[in-house]
Motif scaffolding. Structure first.
Motif, PDB file in Angstrom:
ATOM      1  N   ALA A  86       0.822  -1.211   0.000  1.00 38.55           N
ATOM      2  CA  ALA A  86       0.000   0.000   0.000  1.00 38.55           C
ATOM      3  C   ALA A  86       0.858   1.263   0.000  1.00 38.55           C
ATOM      4  CB  ALA A  86      -0.919   0.004   1.220  1.00 38.55           C
ATOM      5  N   GLY A  87       1.915   1.271   0.791  1.00 35.12           N
ATOM      6  CA  GLY A  87       2.658   2.534   0.865  1.00 35.12           C
ATOM      7  C   GLY A  87       4.014   2.393   1.518  1.00 35.12           C
ATOM      8  N   GLY A  88       4.327   1.228   2.014  1.00 31.80           N
ATOM      9  CA  GLY A  88       5.586   1.040   2.710  1.00 31.80           C
ATOM     10  C   GLY A  88       6.773   1.403   1.836  1.00 31.80           C
ATOM     11  N   PHE A  89       6.739   0.891   0.579  1.00 23.37           N
ATOM     12  CA  PHE A  89       7.868   1.182  -0.307  1.00 23.37           C
ATOM     13  C   PHE A  89       7.906   2.664  -0.642  1.00 23.37           C
ATOM     14  CE2 PHE A  89       7.251  -3.387  -1.103  1.00 23.37           C
ATOM     15  CZ  PHE A  89       8.522  -3.810  -0.748  1.00 23.37           C
ATOM     16  N   GLY A  90       6.704   3.252  -0.776  1.00 25.80           N
ATOM     17  CA  GLY A  90       6.649   4.686  -1.057  1.00 25.80           C
ATOM     18  C   GLY A  90       7.320   5.487   0.041  1.00 25.80           C
ATOM     19  N   ILE A  91       7.048   5.087   1.294  1.00 24.87           N
ATOM     20  CA  ILE A  91       7.646   5.810   2.422  1.00 24.87           C
ATOM     21  C   ILE A  91       9.163   5.672   2.383  1.00 24.87           C
ATOM     22  CG2 ILE A  91       7.878   5.798   4.926  1.00 24.87           C
ATOM     23  CD1 ILE A  91       4.957   5.138   5.131  1.00 24.87           C
ATOM     24  N   TYR A 133       9.832  15.492  -1.492  1.00 29.71           N
ATOM     25  CA  TYR A 133       9.762  14.543  -0.380  1.00 29.71           C
ATOM     26  C   TYR A 133       8.354  14.513   0.205  1.00 29.71           C
ATOM     27  CZ  TYR A 133      10.201  13.468   4.624  1.00 29.71           C
ATOM     28  OH  TYR A 133       9.999  12.999   5.881  1.00 29.71           O
ATOM     29  N   ARG A 134       7.795  15.705   0.470  1.00 28.55           N
ATOM     30  CA  ARG A 134       6.451  15.739   1.040  1.00 28.55           C
ATOM     31  C   ARG A 134       5.436  15.171   0.060  1.00 28.55           C
ATOM     32  NH1 ARG A 134       5.324  18.681   5.923  1.00 28.55           N
ATOM     33  NH2 ARG A 134       3.165  18.268   5.445  1.00 28.55           N
ATOM     34  N   ALA A 135       5.639  15.429  -1.250  1.00 32.53           N
ATOM     35  CA  ALA A 135       4.682  14.959  -2.244  1.00 32.53           C
ATOM     36  C   ALA A 135       4.658  13.429  -2.304  1.00 32.53           C
ATOM     37  CB  ALA A 135       5.032  15.538  -3.612  1.00 32.53           C
ATOM     38  N   VAL A 136       5.818  12.809  -2.124  1.00 27.31           N
ATOM     39  CA  VAL A 136       5.857  11.344  -2.143  1.00 27.31           C
ATOM     40  C   VAL A 136       5.427  10.785  -0.798  1.00 27.31           C
ATOM     41  CG1 VAL A 136       7.333   9.327  -2.519  1.00 27.31           C
ATOM     42  CG2 VAL A 136       7.712  11.411  -3.831  1.00 27.31           C
ATOM     43  N   PHE A 137       5.860  11.463   0.266  1.00 32.59           N
ATOM     44  CA  PHE A 137       5.714  10.950   1.622  1.00 32.59           C
ATOM     45  C   PHE A 137       4.252  10.943   2.081  1.00 32.59           C
ATOM     46  CE2 PHE A 137       6.220  11.641   6.284  1.00 32.59           C
ATOM     47  CZ  PHE A 137       6.934  10.492   6.569  1.00 32.59           C
ATOM     48  N   ASP A 138       3.572  12.094   1.942  1.00 33.47           N
ATOM     49  CA  ASP A 138       2.245  12.254   2.532  1.00 33.47           C
ATOM     50  C   ASP A 138       1.215  11.213   2.086  1.00 33.47           C
ATOM     51  OD1 ASP A 138       3.339  14.240   3.954  1.00 33.47           O
ATOM     52  OD2 ASP A 138       2.295  15.894   2.962  1.00 33.47           O
ATOM     53  N   PRO A 139       1.020  11.014   0.748  1.00 35.53           N
ATOM     54  CA  PRO A 139      -0.005  10.036   0.349  1.00 35.53           C
ATOM     55  C   PRO A 139       0.318   8.628   0.821  1.00 35.53           C
ATOM     56  CG  PRO A 139       1.230  10.830  -1.555  1.00 35.53           C
ATOM     57  CD  PRO A 139       1.608  11.694  -0.410  1.00 35.53           C
ATOM     58  N   ASN A 140       1.594   8.263   0.805  1.00 29.22           N
ATOM     59  CA  ASN A 140       1.950   6.914   1.225  1.00 29.22           C
ATOM     60  C   ASN A 140       1.705   6.707   2.707  1.00 29.22           C
ATOM     61  OD1 ASN A 140       2.922   5.452  -1.127  1.00 29.22           O
ATOM     62  ND2 ASN A 140       4.464   7.056  -1.227  1.00 29.22           N
ATOM     63  N   VAL A 141       2.013   7.751   3.486  1.00 32.53           N
ATOM     64  CA  VAL A 141       1.753   7.653   4.928  1.00 32.53           C
ATOM     65  C   VAL A 141       0.260   7.489   5.170  1.00 32.53           C
ATOM     66  CG1 VAL A 141       1.697   8.988   7.052  1.00 32.53           C
ATOM     67  CG2 VAL A 141       3.781   8.879   5.724  1.00 32.53           C
ATOM     68  N   ALA A 142      -0.539   8.276   4.449  1.00 36.42           N
ATOM     69  CA  ALA A 142      -1.991   8.179   4.610  1.00 36.42           C
ATOM     70  C   ALA A 142      -2.455   6.769   4.277  1.00 36.42           C
ATOM     71  CB  ALA A 142      -2.676   9.209   3.727  1.00 36.42           C
ATOM     72  N   ALA A 146      -4.099   4.114   7.001  1.00 34.94           N
ATOM     73  CA  ALA A 146      -5.507   3.775   6.818  1.00 34.94           C
ATOM     74  C   ALA A 146      -5.769   2.289   7.011  1.00 34.94           C
ATOM     75  CB  ALA A 146      -5.967   4.212   5.431  1.00 34.94           C
ATOM     76  N   ILE A 147      -4.723   1.479   6.924  1.00 33.89           N
ATOM     77  CA  ILE A 147      -4.926   0.038   7.025  1.00 33.89           C
ATOM     78  C   ILE A 147      -5.126  -0.370   8.474  1.00 33.89           C
ATOM     79  CG2 ILE A 147      -3.874  -2.226   6.655  1.00 33.89           C
ATOM     80  CD1 ILE A 147      -2.371  -0.986   4.325  1.00 33.89           C
ATOM     81  N   ASN A 148      -6.302  -0.806   8.808  1.00 35.19           N
ATOM     82  CA  ASN A 148      -6.597  -1.336  10.134  1.00 35.19           C
ATOM     83  C   ASN A 148      -6.068  -0.435  11.252  1.00 35.19           C
ATOM     84  OD1 ASN A 148      -7.359  -2.958  12.179  1.00 35.19           O
ATOM     85  ND2 ASN A 148      -5.824  -4.561  11.823  1.00 35.19           N
ATOM     86  N   PRO A 149      -6.495   0.839  11.291  1.00 33.96           N
ATOM     87  CA  PRO A 149      -5.886   1.784  12.234  1.00 33.96           C
ATOM     88  C   PRO A 149      -6.092   1.421  13.700  1.00 33.96           C
ATOM     89  CG  PRO A 149      -7.763   2.771  11.130  1.00 33.96           C
ATOM     90  CD  PRO A 149      -7.521   1.455  10.464  1.00 33.96           C
ATOM     91  N   ALA A 150      -7.132   0.649  14.001  1.00 32.13           N
ATOM     92  CA  ALA A 150      -7.391   0.354  15.407  1.00 32.13           C
ATOM     93  C   ALA A 150      -6.341  -0.570  15.994  1.00 32.13           C
ATOM     94  CB  ALA A 150      -8.775  -0.266  15.565  1.00 32.13           C
ATOM     95  N   ALA A 151      -5.807  -1.488  15.157  1.00 28.09           N
ATOM     96  CA  ALA A 151      -4.859  -2.444  15.711  1.00 28.09           C
ATOM     97  C   ALA A 151      -3.470  -2.289  15.125  1.00 28.09           C
ATOM     98  CB  ALA A 151      -5.352  -3.875  15.454  1.00 28.09           C
ATOM     99  N   ALA A 152      -3.372  -1.730  13.913  1.00 26.44           N
ATOM    100  CA  ALA A 152      -2.048  -1.616  13.305  1.00 26.44           C
ATOM    101  C   ALA A 152      -1.871  -0.200  12.769  1.00 26.44           C
ATOM    102  CB  ALA A 152      -1.877  -2.646  12.201  1.00 26.44           C
ATOM    103  N   GLY A 153      -1.909  -0.039  11.442  1.00 27.54           N
ATOM    104  CA  GLY A 153      -1.740   1.293  10.880  1.00 27.54           C
ATOM    105  C   GLY A 153      -0.295   1.721  10.811  1.00 27.54           C
TER     106      GLY A 153
END
Lengths: 434, 336
Positions: A86-91, A133-142, A146-153
């Motif tokens: 989802a975004g790990g590599f992006g980060i 950096y912010r342009a790549v970083f922000d969407p990937n962090v989001a 977003a993935i299972n924020p209650a237990a992981a994220g």
């Protein structure tokens, strides 16, 4: 009385204090004191490397300890492929871009001639780099958060054995120490102190706020352990049988077994590091370090690169603190960035080193065990003392309530008094440097 | 494009808070820099000295409030401040006599004094928590605003409001008075001159018959006044919480170093540099940009460079930049 007898006696006194806790309170709390004491001893060895060997004043111990804790999450946390896609590599890409930007700016400042062109080029690189950096970083962090924020994220870990996280914690701390040492070493000694104070606060701020990394203040819980779980032991018939053979009930036996398991692991690490520190102290390298500490000018005149050697030992000492931090997070089984407090993790370790005897590794270990014991016991002792002092007052007196409530804050006061008394009347500590 | 509204929004969210915060930092940094100049060490207990001064003031304020003394529209804490200063003076003179004097006579290395100040920090921190507890305390009273956002809007008819809190106004006024008094003292009086001489060259000052103990005593007295004032102003503006003062240590040190350690003028400049950078970098610029840019260019995000949680990182990065490029600070401080 010769020195060995005296030192053995001092260690025996501390051991006696802990055994007394075992008899008077409970063996569980006694072993808990031992475990945290062992971890503190490793931190104290790290600080002693920097201060005792080289005279470097590091007040950022907390930051390096926290980085060690982060390593546990990153190495031993559950591996989650979906967050990576989802975004790990992006980060990771964004972080690499950020690092490249800084590296490029440093290159420019080194390669280009001084002048307006250089300033403009550096600013341009930094600004463009930051926007990208912010342009790549922000969407990937989001995406990751977003993935299972209650237990992981968060991006999760690599799912490797938790023991591997200990050296990894050391490496992470070493990296941060290299960055900070590169800028602040070689200037006057107070600057290193202030720079390390700052980096520690920033590391904690990052841990608290970057939810994608280690869930921030939502904490990471349930980290894997290198020892079995109590509940598994209690369900294991052969263990229950052995416990019964020793006259213990299974619950008690299992908690003791787990805690002792940790104690053995920590003891092994402590002995290895202590041996290494002792060998380093006796080696030509150790002698050179002390020569630099005692007279920088003379050492420099003898052709020693003082700043480089300082950087070296600063990185080594911080790495040791990182290892201790990873061990502590393993012991807790959770990473709770909100609990890192500089008074507890930086300044207390300093009290340990100074009380034990700066420049002496055994002193650092002794100081750590003793001060940790006091840190744990001063609170109940303070409350008891307050009850004694206030027993003459009326039951509903406001002053009495206030005194009883405040007794818990006696710890800081006591530690400060101990530090000042040792510095004044026995500045070389309990086990002085040879 | 709407220049006026943009300007008002900018003042409301950036300029006014940054000026108030900068004044508080400047007062704190002045104390650090004076100790550094005269006693020659970085005082790690300074944050907790501020907390102690503020605590005494809070207690006296509560007592005054309970017996009905008030200062009209101004906060009662201003009346209590002299007591806070006296309390802090007593505490600092006591610590100097009991703790620091010994090391001064020993001519201990500065780093030993830094460690000693760490011990003092522990004790002061424990003392404050022991007396008033670790929680948040409110002690501000009187009028809340000099001008509130709504009044400003009805007055000018602008879309944006400009609010100036009483505490912000007081902070700036008190800081200006303190700084003027301090510079008058340092430049015009005999004691002040001897302090500067001692700071510039200790041996020469001793040769010309300056009594070092007197200089040190006056330094502590001034530092106590500055620290207590800074602590009270910060507490009035934000809120009083012992641990926050410990955390202020970093921006205060950053201010003192950025300006040049040992240089009072530098400490003030440094305080404002740090405060303005912290506020501008952590401010979401969307609101201002909305007025200044044509609609097509309006930023979709908050246009915030860093989240406010990283304000310590800002002072730290500025500190690093100054250390890398100009280790003696913007104004010439003590040499390395």
């Amino acid at each position: 009385m010769n020195e060995t007898v005296k030192n053995t006696g001092l260690f025996a006194i501390v051991a006696g204090l802990i055994v007394m806790t075992g008899f008077m309170q409970s063996w569980n709390s006694a072993i808990l004191i031992i475990n945290m004491g062992l971890i503190s001893a490793i931190m104290a060895i790290g600080v002693n490397l920097q201060w005792g060997f080289a005279g470097l004043f590091n007040v950022g111990v907390m930051g390096f300890v926290a980085l060690g804790g982060l390593a546990v999450v990153l190495i031993a946390g559950d591996f989650t492929p979906e967050t990576w896609s989802a975004g790990g590599f992006g980060i990771v890409l964004a972080l690499l871009l950020g690092a490249t930007t800084v590296a490029a700016a440093v290159m420019i400042s080194k390669k280009m001639a001084k002048g307006r062109a250089r300033t403009v080029a550096m600013l341009a690189v930094l600004v463009v780099g930051f926007v990208v950096y912010r342009a790549v970083f922000d969407p990937n962090v989001a995406a990751v958060e977003a993935i299972n924020p209650a237990a992981a994220g968060n991006i999760g870990g690599l799912g490797l054995p938790v023991l591997l996280a200990w050296p990894a914690g050391g490496l992470l701390a070493a990296g941060a120490a290299w960055l900070i040492g590169k800028t602040a070493l070689g200037l006057r000694s107070d600057y290193l102190a202030i720079a390390t104070l700052g980096i520690a606060e920033i590391i904690i701020a990052v841990l608290k706020n970057e939810d994608w990394l280690a869930r921030g203040v939502k904490n990471v819980i349930g980290l894997p352990r290198p020892v079995p779980y109590e509940i598994d032991l209690q369900n294991d018939p052969s263990f229950v049988e052995r416990a019964a053979g020793m006259g213990l009930d299974p619950v008690m036996a299992s908690t003791l077994y787990v805690k002792l398991g940790y104690s053995v692991l920590f003891m092994v690490v402590l002995l290895v590091l202590l041996w290494m520190a002792q060998m380093a102290l006796k080696s030509p390298w150790g002698r050179m370090m002390r020569a630099i500490r005692d007279n920088e000018v003379a050492a420099e005149a003898m052709g020693k690169d003082v700043t480089r050697r300082h950087l070296q030992i600063f990185v080594l000492g911080s790495a040791v603190c990182g290892i201790a931090g990873a061990m502590m997070t393993t012991l807790d089984g959770q990473l709770t960035p909100g609990t890192y407090n500089p008074l507890r993790f930086t300044f207390l370790v300093w009290v340990m080193v100074i009380v034990g005897g700066s420049g002496n590794n055994f002193g650092a270990v002794l100081g750590a065990m003793l001060i940790w014991f006091l840190w744990v016991q001063v609170e109940p002792l303070g409350i008891w003392l307050m009850q004694l002092l206030t027993s003459g007052m009326a039951e509903d007196s406001a002053l009495r309530d206030h005194l009883l409530d405040s007794a818990a804050h006696m710890r800081l006061l006591t530690m400060g008094v101990i530090l000042l008394l040792v510095l004044r009347f026995s500045p070389r500590g309990l086990i002085p440097e040879k | 494009m709407d220049f006026l509204n943009a300007l008002v929004a900018l003042s409301n969210f950036v300029l006014v808070p940054a000026i108030a915060y900068g004044s508080q930092l400047a007062l704190g940094a002045l104390g650090v820099t004076l100790i550094y100049g005269i006693l020659r060490f970085s005082n790690f207990a300074h944050g907790d000295t501020m907390a102690f001064g503020a605590m005494v003031t809070v207690l006296v304020t509560w007592w005054m409030q309970s017996i009905g003394i008030s200062f009209g529209p101004l906060p009662t804490a201003l009346l209590a401040l002299p007591f806070g200063i006296l309390g802090t003076m007593a505490l600092l003179l006591f610590t100097d006599r009991v703790v620091y004097k010994f090391y001064r006579e020993q001519k201990a290395k500065p780093v030993i004094l830094v460690i000693v100040s760490m011990g003092v920090m522990f004790i002061m921190n424990g003392l404050v928590r022991f007396i008033i507890g670790p929680g948040d305390q409110r002690f501000a009273d009187g009028e809340r605003f000099i001008i509130s956002a709504r009044d400003f809007k009805t007055m000018t008819g602008l879309k944006e409001g400009l609010a100036i809190k009483t505490t912000q106004g007081i902070t700036v006024v008190v800081a200006v008075i303190c700084v003027i008094a301090l510079f008058w003292f340092l430049n015009r009086t005999r004691t002040g001159k001897s302090m500067r001489a001692y700071s510039d060259n200790e041996d020469l000052a001793l040769l010309s018959g300056i009594n070092p103990e007197r200089v040190v005593m006056y330094t502590w007295l001034i530092v106590a006044a500055l620290a207590a004032t800074a602590g009270v102003l910060y507490g009035l503006d934000k809120s009083f919480k012992p641990f926050v003062y410990f955390q202020l240590l970093l921006p205060i040190f950053a201010s003192a170093i950025v300006g040049g350690l040992g240089n009072p003028l530098g400490a003030i400049a440094g305080g404002f540099v740090i405060a303005f950078s912290e506020v501008t970098i952590t401010y979401a610029w969307k609101k201002v940009a909305k007025y200044m840019l044509p609609e097509s260019l309006e930023p979709s995000s908050l246009a915030q460079l860093l989240s406010t949680d990283y304000k310590f990182a800002v002072s730290f990065v500025i500190l690093l930049i100054v250390l890398l490029f100009k280790p003696t600070g913007l104004f010439k401080g003590k040499a390395v």
